[in-house]
Design a protein around this motif. Structure first.
Motif: not given
Length: 253
Positions: A11-14, A35-44, A51-62
């Protein structure tokens, strides 16, 4: 060193790229995402999500997109990032320069293994969580660590998850960046290569070894490594470092 592996899921996101269909289309004519990546983590849970920064949200999402739901707690994870969360580290340095008190929580969330630690807590994982950084070769360092863990895994194990992620450096650090800049995260479930299966080989080369295909222009290396994994017509990728080169190859067992 020469080691073979298979990629069983990814999986990947950008910016502008989220689904596998979008990424496979991108792989036909890759460009550096802007640009910026829209990251949604509804299961978190909301408290943990804050507590998750933007980079952390991307990593956790994938990572969560690839981890088998029923077996995730038993799978080791390798987190590979050249810079980690540089924004948080820079904010702490600014506070220190101004003689302001430093937040223990902010420090804990700024260290290189913070993303892996938070993810382990969120998923209740007890398997190994290893964080690596290797200057220009973070994906290669991640694969080497993942294959080491894979060799210690019991027969029939689901594999080892590799997560590669980075983002654009903050302006105060931008002068130190020496490749195209983009935010991205990708995850791949690595497993032993079986007979008759298509997969990959990563090999360490000396400086005088024959060259393979080089870097695709205009991409940070982390995305170039992903492009190689996705683009079936690309047979090899070579990445130079201080004492030699890494070569990725596409193989069929």
């Amino acid at each position: 060193m020469r080691a073979a592996f298979a990629v069983r899921a990814w999986a990947a996101i950008a910016p502008g790229l989220q689904s596998q269909e979008q990424w496979l289309q991108w792989a036909k004519a890759p460009v550096c995402p802007v640009g910026d990546t829209a990251v949604e983590l509804p299961h978190v849970p909301a408290m943990s999500r804050r507590r998750l920064g933007h980079l952390a949200k991307m990593a956790v999402a994938v990572a969560d997109a690839v981890l088998p739901p029923a077996e995730g707690a038993d799978i080791p994870v390798v987190w590979a990032s050249r810079y980690g969360d540089a924004d948080k580290a820079l904010a702490l340095l600014r506070s220190q320069a101004l003689d302001e008190p430093l937040s223990p929580t902010a420090f804990g969330l700024s260290v290189h293994n913070a993303v892996g630690a938070q993810h382990s807590i969120l998923r209740g994982m007890r398997a190994n969580a290893v964080c690596v950084a290797s200057s220009h070769c973070a994906p290669e360092a991640g694969v080497v660590e993942a294959l080491g863990l894979l060799s210690d895994a019991p027969p029939g194990a689901a594999g080892v998850l590799l997560v590669c992620y980075d983002e654009v450096l903050p302006p105060d650090y931008a002068a130190f960046h020496d490749e195209p800049a983009a935010e991205y995260a990708w995850a791949a479930l690595l497993a032993p290569l079986q007979a008759g299966e298509a997969g990959f080989v990563l090999q360490a080369l000396d400086d005088d070894a024959p060259l393979g295909e080089g870097q695709a222009g205009g991409l940070p290396h982390g995305l170039d490594a992903l492009h190689f994994l996705l683009q079936g017509e690309r047979q090899s990728l070579v990445r130079g470092h201080a004492s030699g080169r890494w070569m990725w190859e596409r193989v069929h067992a």
